[in-house]
Write a protein that holds these residues in place. Structure first.
Motif, short mmCIF file in Angstrom:
data_model
loop_
_atom_site.label_atom_id
_atom_site.label_comp_id
_atom_site.label_asym_id
_atom_site.label_seq_id
_atom_site.Cartn_x
_atom_site.Cartn_y
_atom_site.Cartn_z
N GLN A 17 65.31 32.18 34.72
CA GLN A 17 64.87 32.06 33.33
C GLN A 17 65.28 30.72 32.74
O GLN A 17 64.48 30.05 32.09
N HIS A 55 60.07 36.86 32.20
CA HIS A 55 58.62 37.07 32.23
C HIS A 55 57.92 36.19 31.19
O HIS A 55 56.91 35.55 31.47
N CYS A 105 57.07 41.71 38.14
CA CYS A 105 58.22 41.94 37.25
C CYS A 105 58.42 43.43 36.99
O CYS A 105 59.55 43.93 37.01
N ASN A 141 53.53 38.62 24.93
CA ASN A 141 54.78 38.44 25.68
C ASN A 141 55.96 38.29 24.73
O ASN A 141 57.02 38.89 24.94
N SER A 147 53.06 39.79 36.17
CA SER A 147 53.51 40.93 35.37
C SER A 147 53.77 42.14 36.25
O SER A 147 54.75 42.87 36.05
#
Length: 385
Positions: free
Chosen positions: A259, A203, A228, A160, A225
């Motif tokens: 975020q 993410h 997203c 990531n 995932s």
């Protein structure tokens, strides 16, 4: 928080190629018409045929074929006339002590070797370099991780982080290209990659906040995932079908807020963990080996304990927020019309990435995430015995 993601949110809010006061000035319109007739159409006596057009014999324009370096950057005679008239009208207004206007949503910068915003280009490249240095640190640590089921969970966090950094570097590359030459395609690529940077930051931090690196959360990790990825595809499709600065701004701000919520949650969790360790006299100084004392802000404070170091990303976020004032309190370009608030904003965004963001992420992965993975693995082993 990936620092450059907040950058993108602000840029989405404060930029956009819309009509500006300078575009609507009659002087600008007549200047461009005069330049195009003389330089592009080779019609030096157009004012005799079109007496309704204002003619100013003091205006001087470049004649003859454009230099190759301008052609290589997609300048043609008409766009060159646009640039020349921006400079002519700006100088006239400055000499008359009149307000300096923007053109096409941008200040009238001095072009350098065909580059429209040379300082923004330089500082965008600076951002690219510091993220590249961060990627080098990550890659070095990644290669030192041994194989094994538990270490595979650790590597998922690294994947990531690596993807997020690569996307950020891509965003700064397209930012550089966009500031070199503002075209429809360069603008769209800049916005597309900027939006992806915001989403990748969410993410990465969302996966960290939700502890999706654990094997028990594997299905949630894959689902998150996938959501997203589908969201980004839908976002791009929406912009391709109907380009909207307002929609793009709102989408980036929404994901940026999510975020930052994840970031605050992560910092709060880590702070609480080390707070209770300190209460039990079990705290260590595990953060010191990750700190580069040549590149950390307020080292005497944040290096004091891992509890305080857990708050370091919030300090970097404050720098970004302070840098926003450069965009909010915008001003015409200074220093020979080369430097404006937006370029200085790009300069400010170099510092958080350079001053310890990647060091903090490596500390979190190895000293917080990895022990958690080991603890859960050990509990699973005992449960199965």
């Amino acid at each position: 928080m990936h620092i450059s993601s907040l950058v993108v949110v602000v840029l989405s809010l404060l930029t956009g190629a819309m009509a500006s006061p300078g575009d609507d000035l009659w002087a600008t319109i007549d200047c461009k018409y005069q330049c195009e007739q003389i330089s592009c159409e080779n019609n030096r006596h157009y004012y005799r045929i079109h007496p309704d057009r204002y003619y100013n014999p003091s205006w001087r324009f470049t004649e003859g074929p454009l230099p190759k370096y301008l052609e290589w950057l997609a300048w043609d005679c008409y766009s060159n006339c646009d640039y020349q008239c921006q400079r002519i009208i700006t100088e006239e207004r400055r000499n008359n002590h009149e307000e300096i206007y923007q053109f096409h949503g941008k200040w009238p910068f001095v072009r350098v070797a065909g580059i429209q915003e040379v300082t923004s280009v330089i500082f965008s490249l600076g951002n690219l370099v510091v993220h590249g240095l961060g990627l080098k640190k990550i890659w070095h640590k990644w290669n030192s991780i041994p194989n094994g089921p538990a270490h595979d969970r650790l590597k998922s966090q690294y994947i990531n982080l690596i993807l997020m950094t690569l996307v950020s570097m891509g965003a700064w590359i397209f930012s550089t290209i966009f500031h070199i030459r503002d075209l429809d395609i360069t603008e769209k690529l800049d916005y597309y990659c900027a939006g992806l940077t915001v989403l990748m930051g969410f993410h990465t931090l969302g996966a960290r906040f939700g502890e999706l690196y654990l094997e028990s959360n594997a299905n949630y990790r894959y689902a998150f995932s996938a959501i997203c990825a589908v969201s980004y595809a839908g976002h791009i499709a929406r912009l391709v079908i109907d380009w909207s600065y307002t929609y793009n701004m709102r989408a980036n701000i929404f994901i940026g807020i999510l975020q930052n919520i994840c970031l605050v949650g992560i910092c709060y969790y880590i702070y609480s963990h080390y707070y209770y360790l300190e209460q039990d006299n079990k705290s260590t100084q595990n953060h010191l080996k990750y700190i580069d004392f040549r590149a950390i802000i307020l080292p005497s404070f944040f290096s004091r304990s891992p509890k305080l170091y857990s708050l370091y990303p919030l300090m970097l976020g404050i720098i970004v927020i302070l840098g926003m004032s450069l965009e909010i309190f915008d001003f015409p370009p200074i220093f020979y019309d080369l430097v404006d608030a937006h370029s200085l904003w790009h300069l400010v965004t170099i510092f958080p990435a350079y001053f310890g963001w990647y060091d903090w992420m490596l500390w979190d992965i190895h000293e917080n995430v990895w022990p958690h993975i080991q603890q859960v693995e050990l509990l699973n082993v005992k449960k199965n015995e």
